[in-house]
Design an enzyme around this catalytic site. Structure first.
Site, PDB file in Angstrom:
ATOM      1  N   ASP A   1      11.208  -7.703   7.897  1.00 15.24           N
ATOM      2  CA  ASP A   1      11.187  -9.162   7.751  1.00 15.24           C
ATOM      3  C   ASP A   1      12.408  -9.658   8.510  1.00 15.24           C
ATOM      4  OD1 ASP A   1      10.838 -11.810   6.971  1.00 15.24           O
ATOM      5  OD2 ASP A   1      11.847 -11.515   5.044  1.00 15.24           O
TER       6      ASP A   1
ATOM      7  N   ASP B   1      14.156 -10.505   0.391  1.00  4.71           N
ATOM      8  CA  ASP B   1      13.907 -10.273   1.815  1.00  4.71           C
ATOM      9  C   ASP B   1      13.516  -8.814   2.052  1.00  4.71           C
ATOM     10  OD1 ASP B   1      14.850 -12.906   3.259  1.00  4.71           O
ATOM     11  OD2 ASP B   1      16.324 -12.471   1.705  1.00  4.71           O
TER      12      ASP B   1
ATOM     13  N   GLU C   1       6.984  -8.961  10.318  1.00  5.74           N
ATOM     14  CA  GLU C   1       6.470 -10.281   9.952  1.00  5.74           C
ATOM     15  C   GLU C   1       6.695 -11.241  11.105  1.00  5.74           C
ATOM     16  OE1 GLU C   1       7.605 -13.696   6.772  1.00  5.74           O
ATOM     17  OE2 GLU C   1       7.169 -11.723   5.914  1.00  5.74           O
TER      18      GLU C   1
END
Length: 183
Positions: free
Chosen positions: A11, A144, A71
């Site tokens: 991410d 996260d 992502e």
């Protein structure tokens, strides 16, 4: 003989980069690690990009993933934030591609849908589902890292599907699939 592969999920972010690793043996997932790279203490954007690249290379060299799931940036209203996020994603992708590791990009809604069945799920819902799926004892304070882990699990769930996301096996493949970005 058991087939084994490791998937690194990322991410990307310029404040926090979350990441998670899973091992897949035959068709079973096993949790390896989730963590985050804290970047908020650094003011220099270019230093942050360097640290993202170096940490991604370190993860690759330590765990030897065969695939990277990342992502994709979502489209927000702040153009500067989007630009910084895109750069963070780009250097993480470049780290993987420099080691000849295929990179697949997933939209945030696709990741949430794969994990929870709801493309509008909250970070907390995604984290709780990952906790159940992988038998995690506790969840981290910041989510996260679970977002990075979710990208890896999403990739596992989409393995073998032709429309898994954008997948690149190297710079040549990236350029070929992104002709519209070339000037």
């Amino acid at each position: 003989m058991a087939q084994e592969r490791i998937i690194l999920g990322i991410d990307p972010g310029t404040t926090i980069m979350g990441f998670g690793l899973i091992r897949v043996v035959n068709k079973n997932m096993q949790f390896i690690q989730l963590n985050e790279l804290q970047l908020s203490k650094y003011d220099d954007h270019y230093l942050k990009l360097k640290l993202i690249f170096e940490r991604t290379i370190e993860l690759i060299d330590t765990h030897h993933p065969g695939e990277i799931a990342i992502e994709a940036p979502f489209f927000g209203k702040n153009v500067q934030s989007m630009l910084k996020l895109g750069r963070a994603q780009g250097v993480a992708m470049a780290a993987g591609l420099s080691r000849q590791i295929p990179v697949t990009e997933y939209e945030p809604k696709k990741i949430k849908m794969a994990i929870t069945g709801n493309g509008n799920a909250s970070k907390e819902q995604v984290a709780k589902m990952l906790q159940q799926l992988l038998g995690l004892k506790e969840l981290p304070k910041n989510l996260d890292s679970t977002d990075g882990l979710a990208a890896a699990v999403c990739h596992f769930f989409n393995s073998g599907k032709t429309l898994a996301g954008k997948s690149y096996s190297g710079w040549d493949a990236f350029v070929k699939q992104n002709q519209n970005r070339i000037k």
